[in-house]
Design an enzyme around this catalytic site. Structure first.
Site, PDB file in Angstrom:
ATOM      1  N   ALA A   1       0.867  -1.186   0.000  1.00  0.00           N
ATOM      2  CA  ALA A   1       0.000   0.000   0.000  1.00  0.00           C
ATOM      3  C   ALA A   1       0.897   1.228   0.000  1.00  0.00           C
ATOM      4  CB  ALA A   1      -0.929  -0.001   1.204  1.00  0.00           C
ATOM      5  N   GLY A   2       0.620   2.134  -0.923  1.00  0.00           N
ATOM      6  CA  GLY A   2       1.453   3.318  -1.077  1.00  0.00           C
ATOM      7  C   GLY A   2       1.163   4.375  -0.027  1.00  0.00           C
TER       8      GLY A   2
ATOM      9  N   SER B   1       5.113  -1.204  -1.836  1.00  0.00           N
ATOM     10  CA  SER B   1       4.476  -0.499  -2.963  1.00  0.00           C
ATOM     11  C   SER B   1       5.507   0.298  -3.762  1.00  0.00           C
ATOM     12  CB  SER B   1       3.424   0.457  -2.402  1.00  0.00           C
ATOM     13  OG  SER B   1       3.035   1.394  -3.379  1.00  0.00           O
TER      14      SER B   1
ATOM     15  N   GLN C   1       6.033  -4.531  -5.277  1.00  0.00           N
ATOM     16  CA  GLN C   1       4.881  -4.311  -6.163  1.00  0.00           C
ATOM     17  C   GLN C   1       5.314  -3.411  -7.321  1.00  0.00           C
ATOM     18  OE1 GLN C   1       3.078  -1.040  -6.133  1.00  0.00           O
ATOM     19  NE2 GLN C   1       1.933  -1.774  -7.904  1.00  0.00           N
TER      20      GLN C   1
ATOM     21  N   TYR D   1       4.093  -1.504 -11.162  1.00  0.00           N
ATOM     22  CA  TYR D   1       3.136  -1.205 -12.225  1.00  0.00           C
ATOM     23  C   TYR D   1       3.886  -1.370 -13.540  1.00  0.00           C
ATOM     24  CZ  TYR D   1       0.219   0.978  -8.650  1.00  0.00           C
ATOM     25  OH  TYR D   1      -0.553   1.206  -7.554  1.00  0.00           O
TER      26      TYR D   1
ATOM     27  N   THR E   1       0.964  -5.425 -10.517  1.00  0.00           N
ATOM     28  CA  THR E   1      -0.439  -5.045 -10.312  1.00  0.00           C
ATOM     29  C   THR E   1      -1.116  -4.929 -11.667  1.00  0.00           C
ATOM     30  OG1 THR E   1       0.068  -3.943  -8.237  1.00  0.00           O
ATOM     31  CG2 THR E   1      -1.951  -3.266  -9.331  1.00  0.00           C
TER      32      THR E   1
ATOM     33  N   LYS F   1      -0.996  -9.500  -9.330  1.00  0.00           N
ATOM     34  CA  LYS F   1      -1.923  -9.027  -8.294  1.00  0.00           C
ATOM     35  C   LYS F   1      -3.104  -8.342  -8.976  1.00  0.00           C
ATOM     36  CE  LYS F   1      -2.070  -5.898  -4.308  1.00  0.00           C
ATOM     37  NZ  LYS F   1      -2.843  -4.753  -4.789  1.00  0.00           N
TER      38      LYS F   1
ATOM     39  N   HIS G   1      -7.989  -4.662  -5.589  1.00  0.00           N
ATOM     40  CA  HIS G   1      -7.312  -3.440  -5.156  1.00  0.00           C
ATOM     41  C   HIS G   1      -8.093  -2.769  -4.016  1.00  0.00           C
ATOM     42  CE1 HIS G   1      -3.986  -0.908  -7.067  1.00  0.00           C
ATOM     43  NE2 HIS G   1      -4.330  -0.170  -6.031  1.00  0.00           N
TER      44      HIS G   1
ATOM     45  N   ASP H   1      -6.681 -10.942  -1.221  1.00  0.00           N
ATOM     46  CA  ASP H   1      -6.847  -9.807  -0.301  1.00  0.00           C
ATOM     47  C   ASP H   1      -8.159  -9.103  -0.609  1.00  0.00           C
ATOM     48  OD1 ASP H   1      -6.500  -7.811  -2.310  1.00  0.00           O
ATOM     49  OD2 ASP H   1      -4.466  -7.305  -1.684  1.00  0.00           O
TER      50      ASP H   1
ATOM     51  N   ILE I   1     -10.631  -8.342   4.368  1.00  0.00           N
ATOM     52  CA  ILE I   1     -10.351  -9.308   5.458  1.00  0.00           C
ATOM     53  C   ILE I   1     -10.165  -8.515   6.749  1.00  0.00           C
ATOM     54  CG2 ILE I   1      -8.617 -10.958   6.293  1.00  0.00           C
ATOM     55  CD1 ILE I   1      -8.269 -11.575   3.146  1.00  0.00           C
ATOM     56  N   ARG I   2     -11.043  -8.751   7.714  1.00  0.00           N
ATOM     57  CA  ARG I   2     -11.047  -7.929   8.921  1.00  0.00           C
ATOM     58  C   ARG I   2     -11.081  -8.757  10.209  1.00  0.00           C
ATOM     59  NH1 ARG I   2      -9.708  -5.191   5.384  1.00  0.00           N
ATOM     60  NH2 ARG I   2     -10.732  -3.350   4.516  1.00  0.00           N
TER      61      ARG I   2
ATOM     62  N   GLY J   1      -4.601  -4.793   3.569  1.00  0.00           N
ATOM     63  CA  GLY J   1      -4.106  -3.454   3.260  1.00  0.00           C
ATOM     64  C   GLY J   1      -4.510  -2.452   4.328  1.00  0.00           C
TER      65      GLY J   1
END
Ligand SMILES: Cc1cc2nc3c(=O)[nH]c(=O)nc-3n(C[C@H](O)[C@H](O)[C@H](O)COP(=O)(O)O)c2cc1C
Ligand SMILES: CCCCCCC(=O)C(=O)O
Length: 366
Positions: free
Chosen positions: A77-78, A105, A131, A133, A159, A230, A254, A285, A288-289, A308
C-alpha cells in the site's frame, strides 16, 4: 479499548485528517466493492468439528520459501507516510518482529533498501515482495526491479488491475494532497517538473495503459525473483497467468479502489482456485477484517491472505506498535478460530468446514 480490527479502524481514523481518511478508507465511484469485499464474508458460516484435541495448534505456513507465523502477509500500500511519519519503515519492523512477509508499494515513501534494512535491523528474517506497475519507461521499471532484487526481495507483484487509476470521488472531494512534503523514492526520478500535477495526471504520466501478458516473458528475462500477478478475479486470467509462467496470483480488486461493481474477492476466489488446480499459488486480499475471515478464505482454497487497510490503521494508530497490535489481533482470532473449529493444522481448514447461506436464507454445505 482496542480488541478488534473495527476498534482499530475507529481509533486510527480519529487520528487522521478527513482527507487522509478519504484516501485510505474509500473505494472507487459508488463504494459498492469496498463494502461488499467485507460483507461478502458473512454469507459463509463455519461448520466446527468437536472433540479433536486442539491443544497443539500449528498456525505456521511456508510462503516464498520461509515459514511465517500464520497465513497473513501485508499488501503493498502506497503513501504510508500519510499514516505515520516513519511510514513503511515502521511497518517493516512490525512485520519482522511478528514474522509476517511484506509487500512494498512502488508508491512507498521510503526506498526498498531502507524498508528491508529496517526489518533486518530488528532481527527478523522475513521476505519482501516488490509491487510493480507496468511503466511506460521500461528502463525505469527495470531499475526498480534490479533495486528490489539487490535489496533482497524474493518476488515481484505486478499489479494488473490498474492500467489507469480508478475513479475515486471521495478522494477528489476531500482534496487529498498526496505529494505535499513527502517523497516517493522508487518512482520519482525525473518528476521534479510534475509537482503540480494531480494524483491522476501523475499516474497517467508514468504508468502504461497498453500493458499485456507479454510483460511476463520480459520480466522473466530481467529477474530471477518469483513473478506474481496481483489483481486477478477470474478463472480465465488464472489460466493466462499459468500459461504465462507466473508463480502465483493474488485474487484482488485493489480493495475496491479500481473498478467498482466487480465481484468481491471472497466470491471470486472459488473459481480462481478451481482453475488453478494446484498449478499456481493462489492468495487473496480485500475486506479481510478478522481471524474468521482468514479461516473462511483458507477453507475456500486460498493459501494465504493479505491485508491493506488494517495495516494502515495500525500504522496511523501507533506506528510500529500499532501494526504489531493489528497482527496480534488477527493472529489471536485466527488461532482461536482454528481451535474452536477443531483444526489442528492449517491443512485441516478444508471446504467441508464451511456452509454457505443462500439468498433464501437456506444453508448448504460447500
Ligand atoms: C491507501 C492504499 C494504497 C494502496 N496502494 C497500492 C499500491 O501502491 N499498489 C497496489 O498494488 N495496491 C495498492 N493498494 C491495494 C492493496 O494492495 C490491497 O489490494 C487492498 O488494500 C486490499 O484490501 P483491504 O484494504 O480491504 O485489505 C492500496 C490500498 C490502499 C488502501
Ligand atoms: C500517483 C498515484 C498514487 C497511487 C498510490 C497508490 C494507491 O492509492 C493505490 O494504488 O490505490
Amino acid at each position: 479499548m482496542i480488541l478488534s480490527i473495527a476498534d482499530l479502524e475507529a481509533a486510527a481514523s480519529g487520528k487522521l485528517p478527513d482527507a487522509t481518511q478519504a484516501f485510505f478508507n474509500s473505494g472507487a465511484t459508488n463504494q459498492i466493492t469496498v463494502k461488499e469485499n467485507s460483507s461478502a464474508f458473512s454469507k459463509y458460516r463455519i461448520r466446527p468439528r468437536v472433540l479433536r484435541d486442539v491443544s497443539n495448534v500449528q498456525t505456521e505456513i511456508d510462503i516464498l520459501g520461509k515459514s511465517i507465523t500464520f497465513p497473513l502477509c501485508m499488501s503493498p500500500a502506497g503513501v504510508q507516510a500519510r499514516a505515520h511519519p516513519e511510514g513503511e519503515l515502521a511497518t517493516s519492523r512490525a512485520c519482522s518482529q511478528k514474522n509476517i512477509h511484506m509487500g512494498v508499494s512502488s508508491f512507498a515513501n521510503n526506498s526498498v533498501e531502507d524498508i528491508i534494512s529496517a526489518g533486518r535491523n530488528v532481527g527478523g528474517q522475513i521476505n519482501y515482495g516488490m509491487q510493480l506497475y507496468t511503466m511506460q519507461d521500461r528502463e525505469a521499471e527495470k531499475e526498480i526491479i534490479a533495486r528490489a532484487e539487490g535489496a533482497g526481495c524474493k518476488a515481484i507483484f505486478l499489479t494488473a488491475d490498474s492500467p489507469i487509476l480508478g475513479l475515486r470521488y471521495h478522494e477528489k472531494r476531500s482534496n487529498f494532497k498526496i505529494f505535499d512534503g513527502i517523497s516517493f523514492p522508487m518512482v520519482e526520478n525525473g518528476w521534479e517538473d510534475k509537482k503540480t500535477q494531480s494524483h491522476d495526471e501523475r499516474f497517467i504520466s508514468f504508468n502504461s495503459d497498453s500493458h499485456s501478458w507479454d510483460e511476463i516473458a520480459w520480466l522473466r528475462s530481467v529477474t530471477k525473483m518469483e513473478i506474481w500477478i496481483k489483481g486477478v478475479l477470474t478463472a480465465e486470467d488464472v489460466e493466462m497467468a499459468i500459461e504465462s509462467g507466473c508463480d502465483g496470483v493474488i485474487v484482488s480488486n485493489h480493495g475496491g479502489r479500481q473498478l467498482d461493481d466487480v465481484v468481491p474477492t471472497i466470491d471470486a476466489l472459488p473459481e480462481c482456485v478451481k482453475a488453478a488446480q494446484g498449478r499456481i499459488r493462489v492468495h487473496v486480499d480485500g475486506g479481510i477484517r478478522s481471524g474468521a475471515d482468514i479461516f473462511k478464505a483458507l477453507a475456500l482454497g486460498a493459501e494465504c491472505c493479505w491485508v491493506g487497510r488494517p495495516m494502515l490503521w495500525g500504522l496511523a494508530y501507533d506506528g510500529q506498535n500499532g501494526v504489531e497490535l493489528m497482527i496480534d489481533i488477527l493472529y489471536q482470532e485466527f488461532r482461536r478460530c482454528m481451535q474452536l473449529a477443531g483444526c489442528r493444522t492449517v491443512a485441516d481448514i478444508t471446504p467441508d468446514r464451511l456452509a454457505r447461506i443462500g439468498s433464501d436464507g437456506s444453508m448448504s454445505r460447500l
